[in-house]
Design a protein around this motif. Structure first.
Motif, short mmCIF file in Angstrom:
data_model
loop_
_atom_site.label_atom_id
_atom_site.label_comp_id
_atom_site.label_asym_id
_atom_site.label_seq_id
_atom_site.Cartn_x
_atom_site.Cartn_y
_atom_site.Cartn_z
N ASP A 52 0.58 -0.89 0.07
CA ASP A 52 0.26 0.46 0.16
C ASP A 52 0.40 1.60 -0.25
O ASP A 52 1.61 1.65 0.81
N ASN A 64 2.95 -1.04 4.44
CA ASN A 64 3.17 0.41 3.38
C ASN A 64 4.34 1.02 3.62
O ASN A 64 5.32 0.45 3.89
N TYR A 113 -3.31 4.33 5.22
CA TYR A 113 -3.46 2.62 5.52
C TYR A 113 -3.27 2.31 6.15
O TYR A 113 -3.68 1.28 6.55
N ARG A 169 -7.33 -0.52 4.26
CA ARG A 169 -6.48 -0.96 3.54
C ARG A 169 -6.63 -2.72 3.21
O ARG A 169 -7.72 -3.20 3.38
#
Length: 298
Positions: free
Chosen positions: A190, A217, A197, A211
């Motif tokens: 992400d 992330n 996130y 997410r």
């Protein structure tokens, strides 16, 4: 025995169409400096594509640059933002920009904000999707060109007449059902900022916060220095390694809200760092959160 050039090109294109978003042999670096662009601006194969607004281009641009605004490369399609144009339309865009099969294309835009930087990388990814091998991004964008006191032109550049037929590499992108099928198997990244996130914020057109299940992330803001240039290759490799590991063959899927911002890391991973199995989930959270069967966390 040396293969004929035509044979080599044909095989290369065929193999590329069978692969996801993966780096290929190229004649120019994926990120070029203002010094490099100034030295090569008159090269007959070079096409400089300025993706800024028309009024910005008219006020000043890199000499020899043609103006093709960002919206020509990314459209609203099937209710989703920043989608690829139909192949015929994209062929017309590239042809009208003077881009041929042998062109070396440098994408220039504003690099003052993360979304503007993502515009540049998204266009670069679109060109790769269309089959253009030699694509580069001007490091730091037009702002760096001005900061380095490079020459500025105000003429309207007319592209050369060419006919480009897009050979779309659909394998560069992952569809929603495929993403669902590889949860827990592929590395899913992400690329939104932490507030998005972690589900504290969302954009209006995203149905719910959160997410994709299991995603890690890696915000795109981490890829750049304060002046909008890319960080060093070693720094980029360290950031990606922490999120995705160092196995260059590992399957990786990157996403964001619309498939635009994640193109920054997608481009870096493949074209700069040499990861060989990276796909962009183009529908991203705009599409994902519309489906009640698509798992969202937290």
């Amino acid at each position: 025995m040396k293969r004929p050039v035509l044979y080599t090109i044909t095989v290369s294109v065929f193999l590329m169409l069978l692969l996801p978003f993966t780096s290929v042999a190229r004649d120019i670096e994926p990120i070029v400096s203002t010094d490099w662009l100034q030295q090569h601006a008159s090269h007959p194969k070079l096409v400089i594509v300025d993706i800024r607004k028309v009024e910005e281009y008219r006020a000043g641009h890199v000499p020899n640059a043609v103006n093709v605004v960002y919206g020509s490369f990314a459209i609203m399609r099937a209710g989703l933002r920043n989608e690829m144009p139909p192949v015929d339309d994209l062929s017309d865009v590239l042809s009208s920009a003077g881009i041929g099969a042998d062109s070396h294309v440098v994408v220039v835009g504003n690099a003052d904000t993360v979304p503007n930087r993502a515009d540049i990388s998204r266009v670069a990814v679109t060109l790769r999707y269309a089959g253009v091998t030699n694509v580069a991004i001007l490091d730091g964008g037009y702002g760096k060109w001005l900061a380095d006191k490079k020459p500025v032109a105000t003429d309207i550049v007319k592209p050369r007449a060419v006919k480009y037929d897009v050979r779309a590499n659909e394998a560069m992108f992952a569809k929603k059902d495929y993403v669902m099928s590889v949860i827990g198997k592929a590395v899913i990244i992400d690329t939104r900022e932490p507030d998005f996130y972690e589900g504290r914020k969302k954009l209006d057109f995203v149905a719910k916060p959160g997410r994709i299940k299991g995603a890690v992330n890696l915000p795109p803001s981490q890829a750049y220095t304060e002046n909008g240039t890319f960080k060093s290759k070693s720094d980029l490799a360290t950031l990606v390694g922490k999120a995705a590991g160092t196995d260059l063959a590992k399957e990786i899927i990157v996403y964001c809200d619309t498939g635009k911002v994640c193109s920054s890391w997608g481009y870096i991973m493949t074209e700069v760092l040499g990861y060989k199995n990276v796909r962009i989930y183009d529908g991203s959270m705009e599409e994902w959160t519309k489906d009640p069967k698509a798992p969202v966390e937290p």
